[in-house]
Enzyme design. Structure first.
Site, PDB file in Angstrom:
ATOM      1  N   GLY A 325      22.240 -21.708  38.405  1.00  0.00           N
ATOM      2  CA  GLY A 325      23.671 -21.888  38.668  1.00  0.00           C
ATOM      3  C   GLY A 325      23.949 -21.687  40.130  1.00  0.00           C
ATOM      4  N   ARG A 362      33.022 -10.639  45.369  1.00  0.00           N
ATOM      5  CA  ARG A 362      31.618 -10.249  45.342  1.00  0.00           C
ATOM      6  C   ARG A 362      31.259  -9.142  46.348  1.00  0.00           C
ATOM      7  NH1 ARG A 362      28.010 -13.509  46.581  1.00  0.00           N
ATOM      8  NH2 ARG A 362      26.458 -12.804  45.082  1.00  0.00           N
ATOM      9  N   CYS A 393      45.933  -5.414  49.194  1.00  0.00           N
ATOM     10  CA  CYS A 393      46.267  -3.991  49.307  1.00  0.00           C
ATOM     11  C   CYS A 393      45.160  -3.102  48.764  1.00  0.00           C
ATOM     12  CB  CYS A 393      47.590  -3.712  48.593  1.00  0.00           C
ATOM     13  SG  CYS A 393      48.981  -4.608  49.303  1.00  0.00           S
ATOM     14  N   GLU A 394      43.977  -3.249  49.309  1.00  0.00           N
ATOM     15  CA  GLU A 394      42.818  -2.442  48.948  1.00  0.00           C
ATOM     16  C   GLU A 394      41.993  -2.210  50.207  1.00  0.00           C
ATOM     17  OE1 GLU A 394      41.990  -1.263  45.959  1.00  0.00           O
ATOM     18  OE2 GLU A 394      43.527  -2.294  44.774  1.00  0.00           O
TER      19      GLU A 394
END
Length: 466
Positions: A325, A362, A393-394
């Site tokens: 994939g 990821r 917001c992280e």
């Protein structure tokens, strides 16, 4: 291990197409000798004047201007070349594209045209593929917790095989098969092999949610039960060791262990299984110099191991199945972002862009590292280590850490991130309601929209009331 990225199979030369030349010659021309930093980019990537790049004959700045940012670009020619490379390497095997890496109607169409099958993990992926015209009998349904809707859709549409992942699934599936019919199934076996780039993507060991253990006898017990179900036709064994595997040894070990199980099945039940699915997980390079799995070498060694192991066990060699994939979609994709702010604080330089963890989770999930590149202008400023961050917001919304970018990077600049075709949009979220980016295909000097940008109207229409 090699220190230079080697393509897993022959790729097209890095030359622009005639259409690309006529499109961009008036404004940009190839100016630089071969650039090792482009080793992880689509094979059609060409350096242009003014610091731009063309992929599939289309300048990246043109894609950004026409479709906006953030945006995902997919090189159709690169996808097709990788499909052909797998068919050439695994010439006696069945190759299934793993839809979870990235799926849209055009991707399903390309995969079908190139002669690959498809593996899907939900009724949604299945319906999208079949309604595009993908032959259902070339589709395999996976999943550790298939819903009733998943199983009903698979049986209604006539998928080629269903991979049984748990003992409880056996009776549920058998009861759902229409009277007088038989559904081909495989059993997902956990062979007890540790492989994969991160603990969260290792699936060949007993300490995770997938499959039936070879070690504790769960796989053998499930096989006995399946053989007792008239509605189920057991055609083979399946395993998937994990993701981003760059060594061949785990796959060869899996062949030996699964052939050993096949031999026990023949001894105990008198049944010779005709198929063996080794899954995917073939590792690719995300940055220049990283290791990548050599697909041609893997194919040769797996075939030799399979023949030798079957001969020793007195078995007919089963048909091999593989499920790439990421290795097909990943290197064919490029993400485009616009710089919104540059902040120099605490001895660090943060470059904030208009996307982030909502379109690529990821780095936050697995610590994946990328190699962003300034495009659209040529800078004379020296490189400085910078951290490319998203708009969410992280504090963990980091797309790339400690990457060398010109010291004069400023708001309005464009950044391009290669190897962005797999597990970006397929894992995207609606965090902060910023909207998921579009997907644009490039080929022969032309760009076309495959998946439109998610809009504010999409959010309003899903919210049905107070």
């Amino acid at each position: 291990m090699t220190t230079l990225h080697v393509p897993p199979f022959p790729a097209p030369a890095r030359t622009s197409s005639p259409a690309a030349a006529s499109t961009s010659a008036a404004t940009a021309t190839a100016t630089a000798p071969p650039d090792e930093t482009l080793s992880v980019w689509p094979a059609s990537t060409t350096p242009l004047a003014h610091g731009d790049l063309a992929v599939g004959g289309v300048p990246l700045t043109e894609v950004a201007e026409r479709f906006g940012t953030p945006a995902y670009l997919l090189d159709e020619g690169d996808v097709r070349a990788r499909c052909r490379g797998y068919l050439h390497a695994f010439e006696d095997a069945e190759v299934l594209y793993a839809a979870k890496a990235f799926l849209c109607r055009a991707m399903a169409h390309w995969i079908a045209e190139e002669g690959l099958g498809l593996d899907v993990c939900s009724a949604g992926e299945l319906e999208l593929a079949v309604t595009t015209g993908f032959p259902a009998d070339r589709i395999v349904l996976h999943g550790n917790a298939k819903s009733p809707d998943d199983l009903r859709a698979a049986l209604r549409l006539g998928v080629g095989r269903i991979v049984i992942d748990s003992a409880s699934e056996i009776a549920r599936l058998a009861a759902a098969v229409p009277q007088g019919s038989r559904q081909k199934v495989m059993v997902r076996v956990v062979p007890g092999i540790m492989a994969g780039a991160h603990a969260k993507i290792r699936t060949g060991t007993d300490d995770q949610k997938f499959g039936l253990s070879l070690t504790d006898g769960s796989a053998q017990h499930a096989i006995t039960r399946i053989l007792g179900q008239p509605a189920l036709d057991l055609v083979g064994l399946h395993c998937h060791l994990g993701s981003q595997i760059t060594a061949e040894k785990p796959f060869l070990c899996a062949v030996r262990r699964l052939v050993g199980l096949m031999a026990r099945i023949k001894d105990q039940h008198g049944v010779t299984l005709p198929e063996l699915d080794l899954g995917g997980g073939h590792g690719i390079a995300y940055r220049p110099g990283e290791d990548a799995l050599d697909i041609a070498s893997l194919a040769r060694k797996v075939r030799a191991e399979l023949v030798e192991s079957c001969a020793a066990a007195g078995l007919t060699v089963p048909r091999l199945i593989v499920e790439p994939g990421r290795a097909i979609a990943g290197p064919a994709g490029v993400a485009l972002y616009r710089v919104l702010a540059v902040k120099r604080t605490g001895g660090q330089i943060f470059v904030a862009v208009d996307g982030g963890m909502s379109d690529n989770p990821r780095p936050a999930l697995y610590g994946v590292r990328y190699a962003p590149r300034l495009i659209g202008r040529r800078s004379a400023a020296g490189p400085q280590p910078m951290t490319v961050v998203g708009r969410h917001c992280e504090a963990g919304d980091v797309l790339a850490s400690d990457v060398p970018l010109p010291d004069d990077v400023r708001p309005g600049d464009l950044l391009a991130v290669p190897v962005a075709g797999a597990y970006h949009l397929s894992m995207a979220s609606g965090y902060n309601l910023v909207g998921r980016p579009p997907v644009v295909a490039v080929a022969g000097g032309h760009a076309r929209l495959l998946v439109r940008r998610e809009s504010l109207e999409d959010y309003r229409s899903r919210d049905v009331g107070l």
